[in-house]
Design an enzyme around this catalytic site. Structure first.
Site, PDB file in Angstrom:
ATOM      1  N   HIS A   1      53.100   9.084  16.356  1.00 14.19           N
ATOM      2  CA  HIS A   1      53.862   9.484  17.540  1.00 14.19           C
ATOM      3  C   HIS A   1      54.649   8.283  18.099  1.00 14.19           C
ATOM      4  O   HIS A   1      55.860   8.345  18.281  1.00 14.19           O
ATOM      5  CB  HIS A   1      52.889  10.039  18.585  1.00 14.19           C
ATOM      6  CG  HIS A   1      53.538  10.465  19.865  1.00 14.19           C
ATOM      7  ND1 HIS A   1      53.845  11.778  20.136  1.00 14.19           N
ATOM      8  CD2 HIS A   1      53.941   9.765  20.943  1.00 14.19           C
ATOM      9  CE1 HIS A   1      54.410  11.854  21.322  1.00 14.19           C
ATOM     10  NE2 HIS A   1      54.488  10.642  21.848  1.00 14.19           N
ATOM     11  N   GLU A   2      53.939   7.196  18.318  1.00 14.04           N
ATOM     12  CA  GLU A   2      54.599   6.026  18.919  1.00 14.04           C
ATOM     13  C   GLU A   2      55.600   5.404  17.948  1.00 14.04           C
ATOM     14  O   GLU A   2      56.621   4.852  18.365  1.00 14.04           O
ATOM     15  CB  GLU A   2      53.563   5.000  19.390  1.00 14.04           C
ATOM     16  CG  GLU A   2      52.543   5.531  20.411  1.00 14.04           C
ATOM     17  CD  GLU A   2      53.162   6.203  21.640  1.00 14.04           C
ATOM     18  OE1 GLU A   2      54.309   5.859  21.991  1.00 14.04           O
ATOM     19  OE2 GLU A   2      52.504   7.087  22.229  1.00 14.04           O
TER      20      GLU A   2
ATOM     21  N   HIS B   1      58.831   7.159  18.526  1.00 14.48           N
ATOM     22  CA  HIS B   1      59.535   6.561  19.669  1.00 14.48           C
ATOM     23  C   HIS B   1      60.195   5.241  19.242  1.00 14.48           C
ATOM     24  O   HIS B   1      61.333   4.951  19.576  1.00 14.48           O
ATOM     25  CB  HIS B   1      58.536   6.242  20.792  1.00 14.48           C
ATOM     26  CG  HIS B   1      58.140   7.406  21.641  1.00 14.48           C
ATOM     27  ND1 HIS B   1      59.039   8.140  22.370  1.00 14.48           N
ATOM     28  CD2 HIS B   1      56.913   7.958  21.908  1.00 14.48           C
ATOM     29  CE1 HIS B   1      58.384   9.097  23.056  1.00 14.48           C
ATOM     30  NE2 HIS B   1      57.094   9.006  22.781  1.00 14.48           N
TER      31      HIS B   1
ATOM     32  N   GLU C   1      61.019  11.787  23.542  1.00  7.11           N
ATOM     33  CA  GLU C   1      59.843  12.533  23.100  1.00  7.11           C
ATOM     34  C   GLU C   1      60.175  13.380  21.864  1.00  7.11           C
ATOM     35  O   GLU C   1      59.302  13.657  21.045  1.00  7.11           O
ATOM     36  CB  GLU C   1      59.361  13.411  24.270  1.00  7.11           C
ATOM     37  CG  GLU C   1      57.932  13.867  24.177  1.00  7.11           C
ATOM     38  CD  GLU C   1      56.901  12.747  24.177  1.00  7.11           C
ATOM     39  OE1 GLU C   1      57.203  11.611  24.614  1.00  7.11           O
ATOM     40  OE2 GLU C   1      55.786  12.998  23.712  1.00  7.11           O
TER      41      GLU C   1
HETATM   42 ZN    ZN Z   1      55.560  10.181  23.646  1.00  5.11          ZN
END
Ligand code: ZN
Length: 508
Positions: free
Chosen positions: A262-263, A266, A301
């Site tokens: 997830h990160e 980003h 996101e």
């Molecule tokens: Zn996030």
């Protein structure tokens, strides 16, 4: 001359904000707890300095000159966009009295302790007076910022410009119609096996594997690093230093892996911003005062959710990487097939805790919060009525009974620090992720074939071209229209969830 001067002056605003980000990264990864009080003051000082520099007479003088210099150029050219964004940001900040900001910051510090005590005792009435004051300050701020239809629109503007309460309400209704039948059907379906996710996985091996997979999808560790933290986050100090964190539970391995994916999503957004935009307003959010290149928090996101859910939780990903994960944890996954692993990391179970929610049920946690926030802000819901409204919405959306306030209305830290209007970003990110992924894979057959063969470069390049490289030059909807031919559209997201969960739970 003025334009060059404006770029240098806004570069200094970016420097202050990046310095703040370094202090904030340190506070969340390395700093001993005792440093917290002084660190909060240092961060506040830097944020105020950045704001004052932005709103200084010198900046306004340079801006006026720059506006004359770029007059007549095409609306979408980078310099025209920069000048317009600086003007918009100065006007935004000057509408909010500094006295009001100070009051909010001070109340936030005090309210955090009250919230922590209320949560500890599972008693909302302890937090209610502080929350009432916080809601009132946010209402004052909304009036100061200005809005057309709903005061909540003004609060969402800071992180998700262009989003309105009316627009969200339409979007949420469509999601509910599409997703609730799936949630209900899954409640009666047989659960996939997941025992092996809860075995004793060594911390070091988890961090190694998390980093290995983050690099594998394209996170550039020559311009980044991975550390552990309590609440995972990504932070960039220019595109050449973009750091990520994840958290590790020895008895629940997916947390570290999917946190890192997830990160990394980003991070790849920030690492992909055009190098020419470094230190300019196209890599600085002058409204929310964060030194980021992402155009909105929802757009950010979208990149994390896309890599985490559409890639990391796909069947192809686990048919390709089951050997890697077995090698990372010798002996721990010998009795597990790739199909079993894929189903386990996609199992869905309604929970009352947002941060533990799965892909299918997550948006209900967001809808509930955004809807209640909007009602508190427009005065149609009293703070005292909040726990009852919260529990009713949980029952209505997810069919769960909230056992107490600590696991209900008090679970998130956001309201204690006065953050109201930020939750919608998560759902906008989910919708945008599916829309981008759908276009990427349906219009360019090579991308899906590459993903099937564990080659992530074509997708990454498409996302860099379509999203990341532009930094803050285009609005979120301009990016979406350019990349997918239309503004925010929930249909690909609903279709993705329907196909995936119908298959996993044999619902057809
Ligand atoms: Zn996030």
């Amino acid at each position: 001359m003025s334009y060059a001067g404006l770029i240098e002056a806004t570069g200094r605003v970016n420097d202050f904000l990046n310095a703040g980000s370094v202090l904030s990264w340190d506070a969340r990864t390395m700093m001993p707890k005792a440093g917290a009080e002084t660190r909060a003051k240092q961060l506040a000082t830097l944020a105020v300095a950045a704001r004052n520099l932005l709103c200084s007479d010198e900046m306004k003088r340079l801006l006026e000159g720059a506006e004359t210099e770029v007059a007549g150029k095409p609306d979408s050219s980078a310099d025209v966009r920069i000048v317009a964004q600086v003007r918009e940001a100065i006007e935004y900040h000057e509408r909010i009295p500094t006295e009001m900001l100070h009051r909010k910051t001070e109340l936030g510090a005090a309210a955090h302790e009250v919230w922590a005590e209320a949560r500890e005792k599972a008693d909302f009435s302890i937090f209610a007076p502080a929350l009432t004051t916080m809601v009132n300050i946010n209402r004052e701020m909304a009036q100061a910022i200005g809005f057309e239809d709903h005061p909540y629109d003004a609060l969402m503007y800071r992180f998700e410009p262009g989003t309105t309460t009316a627009g969200l309400s339409t979007l949420f209704a469509r999601l509910r119609d599409g997703i609730i039948p799936l949630v209900r059907a899954i409640a009666d379906a047989e659960k996939p096996r997941s025992d092996f996710l809860f075995r004793d996985y060594p911390v070091d091996a988890q961090m190694q594997f998390a980093l290995q997979m983050a690099k594998r999808i394209g996170y550039d560790t020559d311009r980044g690093r991975l550390d552990t933290t309590v609440h995972p986050f990504e932070v960039s100090f220019t595109r050449n230093d973009v750091r990520i964190t994840t958290r590790v539970a020895t008895d629940y391995m997916p947390m570290s892996l999917f946190g890192a994916l997830h990160e990394a999503g980003h991070a790849m957004y920030e690492q992909g911003v055009d190098p020419a935009y470094t230190r300019t307003p196209l890599a600085t959010d002058l409204i929310s005062l964060y030194a980021v290149g992402g155009v909105s928090f929802g757009a950010h996101e979208s990149q994390s959710r896309l890599w985490e859910n559409h890639v990391g939780r796909s069947r192809a990903f686990w048919s390709n990487h089951m050997g890697d994960i077995k090698a990372a944890y010798p002996g721990l996954l010998d009795d597990v097939t790739d199909e079993e692993f894929y189903r386990a990391v996609n199992r869905s179970e309604p929970s009352f805790i947002r941060v533990e929610a799965d892909e299918l049920t997550y948006d209900f946690h967001i809808m509930l919060r955004a809807e209640l926030e909007a009602k508190m802000v427009d005065g149609s819901l009293e703070v005292a009525e909040l726990p009852e409204a919260w529990n009713a919405a949980m029952k209505n959306y997810l069919g769960v009974d909230v056992p107490n306030d600590a696991q209900g209305v008090l679970q998130d830290v956001h309201w204690s620090s006065g953050q109201i209007g930020t939750f919608c970003n998560y759902t906008i990110g989910n919708i945008m992720a599916a829309q981008l992924f759908d276009t990427a894979t349906s219009e360019n057959l090579g991308i899906q074939t590459a993903l099937d063969g564990a080659n992530y470069a074509p997708l990454r390049d498409w996302l860099t071209d379509s999203v990341a490289q532009h930094g803050r030059r285009y609005t979120r909807d301009e990016l979406l229209v350019n990349a997918t031919g239309r503004a925010l559209d929930p249909e690909p997201y609903i279709a993705h969830l329907t196909t995936k969960f119908t298959d996993i739970y044999d619902l057809s």
